[in-house]
Scaffold this motif. Sequence first.
Motif, mmCIF file in Angstrom:
data_model
loop_
_atom_site.group_PDB
_atom_site.id
_atom_site.type_symbol
_atom_site.label_atom_id
_atom_site.label_comp_id
_atom_site.label_asym_id
_atom_site.label_seq_id
_atom_site.Cartn_x
_atom_site.Cartn_y
_atom_site.Cartn_z
ATOM 1 N N THR A 1 37.929 12.237 -19.588
ATOM 2 C CA THR A 1 36.483 12.446 -19.696
ATOM 3 C C THR A 1 36.071 13.780 -19.091
ATOM 4 O O THR A 1 35.241 14.506 -19.649
ATOM 5 C CB THR A 1 35.744 11.303 -18.992
ATOM 6 O OG1 THR A 1 36.174 10.047 -19.548
ATOM 7 C CG2 THR A 1 34.242 11.439 -19.169
ATOM 8 N N ALA A 2 36.650 14.147 -17.958
ATOM 9 C CA ALA A 2 36.324 15.424 -17.329
ATOM 10 C C ALA A 2 36.753 16.597 -18.206
ATOM 11 O O ALA A 2 36.026 17.581 -18.346
ATOM 12 C CB ALA A 2 36.985 15.510 -15.951
ATOM 13 N N ALA A 3 37.939 16.501 -18.832
ATOM 14 C CA ALA A 3 38.402 17.584 -19.702
ATOM 15 C C ALA A 3 37.498 17.760 -20.913
ATOM 16 O O ALA A 3 37.109 18.872 -21.279
ATOM 17 C CB ALA A 3 39.839 17.306 -20.131
ATOM 18 N N HIS A 4 37.130 16.670 -21.552
ATOM 19 C CA HIS A 4 36.234 16.748 -22.711
ATOM 20 C C HIS A 4 34.861 17.271 -22.310
ATOM 21 O O HIS A 4 34.236 18.045 -23.064
ATOM 22 C CB HIS A 4 36.103 15.375 -23.359
ATOM 23 C CG HIS A 4 37.284 14.999 -24.202
ATOM 24 N ND1 HIS A 4 37.603 15.656 -25.365
ATOM 25 C CD2 HIS A 4 38.237 14.051 -24.024
ATOM 26 C CE1 HIS A 4 38.697 15.130 -25.891
ATOM 27 N NE2 HIS A 4 39.105 14.150 -25.096
ATOM 28 N N ALA A 5 34.359 16.874 -21.151
ATOM 29 C CA ALA A 5 33.060 17.352 -20.696
ATOM 30 C C ALA A 5 33.089 18.856 -20.432
ATOM 31 O O ALA A 5 32.156 19.587 -20.780
ATOM 32 C CB ALA A 5 32.631 16.598 -19.438
ATOM 33 N N LEU B 1 42.341 3.847 -15.014
ATOM 34 C CA LEU B 1 41.068 4.445 -14.610
ATOM 35 C C LEU B 1 41.215 5.944 -14.340
ATOM 36 O O LEU B 1 40.362 6.749 -14.718
ATOM 37 C CB LEU B 1 40.535 3.726 -13.363
ATOM 38 C CG LEU B 1 39.959 2.327 -13.584
ATOM 39 C CD1 LEU B 1 39.628 1.677 -12.247
ATOM 40 C CD2 LEU B 1 38.714 2.389 -14.451
ATOM 41 N N PHE B 2 42.312 6.330 -13.696
ATOM 42 C CA PHE B 2 42.529 7.733 -13.400
ATOM 43 C C PHE B 2 42.688 8.545 -14.684
ATOM 44 O O PHE B 2 42.101 9.634 -14.832
ATOM 45 C CB PHE B 2 43.776 7.879 -12.519
ATOM 46 C CG PHE B 2 44.153 9.309 -12.241
ATOM 47 C CD1 PHE B 2 43.400 10.067 -11.350
ATOM 48 C CD2 PHE B 2 45.239 9.886 -12.864
ATOM 49 C CE1 PHE B 2 43.744 11.383 -11.094
ATOM 50 C CE2 PHE B 2 45.591 11.197 -12.615
ATOM 51 C CZ PHE B 2 44.834 11.954 -11.730
ATOM 52 N N ASN B 3 43.460 8.040 -15.645
ATOM 53 C CA ASN B 3 43.633 8.742 -16.912
ATOM 54 C C ASN B 3 42.322 8.842 -17.673
ATOM 55 O O ASN B 3 42.009 9.874 -18.292
ATOM 56 C CB ASN B 3 44.685 8.026 -17.765
ATOM 57 C CG ASN B 3 46.076 8.121 -17.155
ATOM 58 O OD1 ASN B 3 46.369 9.056 -16.418
ATOM 59 N ND2 ASN B 3 46.928 7.153 -17.463
ATOM 60 N N ALA B 4 41.532 7.769 -17.655
ATOM 61 C CA ALA B 4 40.247 7.798 -18.355
ATOM 62 C C ALA B 4 39.305 8.823 -17.720
ATOM 63 O O ALA B 4 38.628 9.583 -18.427
ATOM 64 C CB ALA B 4 39.619 6.405 -18.333
ATOM 65 N N MET B 5 39.254 8.887 -16.388
ATOM 66 C CA MET B 5 38.389 9.852 -15.726
ATOM 67 C C MET B 5 38.856 11.287 -15.987
ATOM 68 O O MET B 5 38.029 12.186 -16.222
ATOM 69 C CB MET B 5 38.362 9.557 -14.225
ATOM 70 C CG MET B 5 37.690 8.229 -13.864
ATOM 71 S SD MET B 5 37.858 7.808 -12.130
ATOM 72 C CE MET B 5 36.946 9.148 -11.390
ATOM 73 N N ARG B 6 40.168 11.515 -15.980
ATOM 74 C CA ARG B 6 40.673 12.863 -16.235
ATOM 75 C C ARG B 6 40.373 13.307 -17.660
ATOM 76 O O ARG B 6 39.973 14.448 -17.919
ATOM 77 C CB ARG B 6 42.180 12.894 -15.960
ATOM 78 C CG ARG B 6 42.788 14.286 -16.102
ATOM 79 C CD ARG B 6 44.226 14.292 -15.644
ATOM 80 N NE ARG B 6 45.031 13.355 -16.429
ATOM 81 C CZ ARG B 6 46.324 13.134 -16.215
ATOM 82 N NH1 ARG B 6 46.937 13.761 -15.215
ATOM 83 N NH2 ARG B 6 46.979 12.277 -16.962
#
Length: 306
Positions: A221-225, A214-219
């Motif tokens: 997603t934040a970078a791409h955003a 979950l942490f890797n997925a959120m990180r």
Amino acid sequence: MDVDLHPPDDYSHRFFIWHEWIQAHGPLTAENAFEYFATSMFYDKQSNNQVLRMQTMHTGVPLANEAEELRRFKGIEFALVHAEPPSLFIIHKRDRLSPDEVRPLAVYFILNNRIYQSPDVYTLISNRLLTSLHSLQKSLDTLRTHRPAYTPRTGFVWPIEEPPSTDAAAANKKRAADGGGSTPATQETEELSSERGLGASSSDSKRHKNHLLLFNAMRTTAAHAHESFQLPAVATEEPVPETPITATAGRLSVTPAPALARAATPKGPSNAPTPQEPPAKGPPGGGKKKRKSELWDEEHPDASRH
């Protein structure tokens, strides 16, 4: 307190047996099976069979053919339709409409001296459906209690475990034979404790893996955003001068200044000939060629004098 939901005249959940009658009259046959049925609670005392019996009770003459006598009546009657003595007999309860037309109402059967009421089609199908639904509900409850943990990558995935090999089973048996001094209760306690420890450790590891995913997925997603929503910078070569606002005819103009014309793009080298400057003029007569005679005179002045 148990409450019986069946109607008072519904005996589909009950059966009848009279051991004393069987001992007194012997095993059931096609002749006495209906007599045995008449002693049960399934028999209707208001039927045509009972009326016919009451009419011939005091005469002392037995009925030679009860089925033919019942054809003269209309209403509820009982008839023995199938007999396999001494274990199986089938009796119909029907409504006689005419000497040749009857309508069946219920079916009873005698199986091993016990009288049962046969269920109708609706009761049979509903009972089977309820049994199937109960089994499905129980299976789903069992699956829900053993459902695996959710992972963002794969979701709910049931682990496929291979059956233990014969070598592992033999090793377990050998280990149990070597440690024969321990009691079964002690072994069971040790197995339970080991299973609980393994279950707790596996659940902790799964929870830790899920948190990392979950942490890797959120990180990510934040970078791409951040990259997708960041506007590109526009490079400007020369600053555009601001056009002053002028007031004309007592009104302040708020119309933005027209954009400056784009600078002319330098053209590439042209194939057209370039005009050249004319050569500088020399002294008069300097460009004329001298004659050969004049050159000869200049070279031999003596000969020219003569």
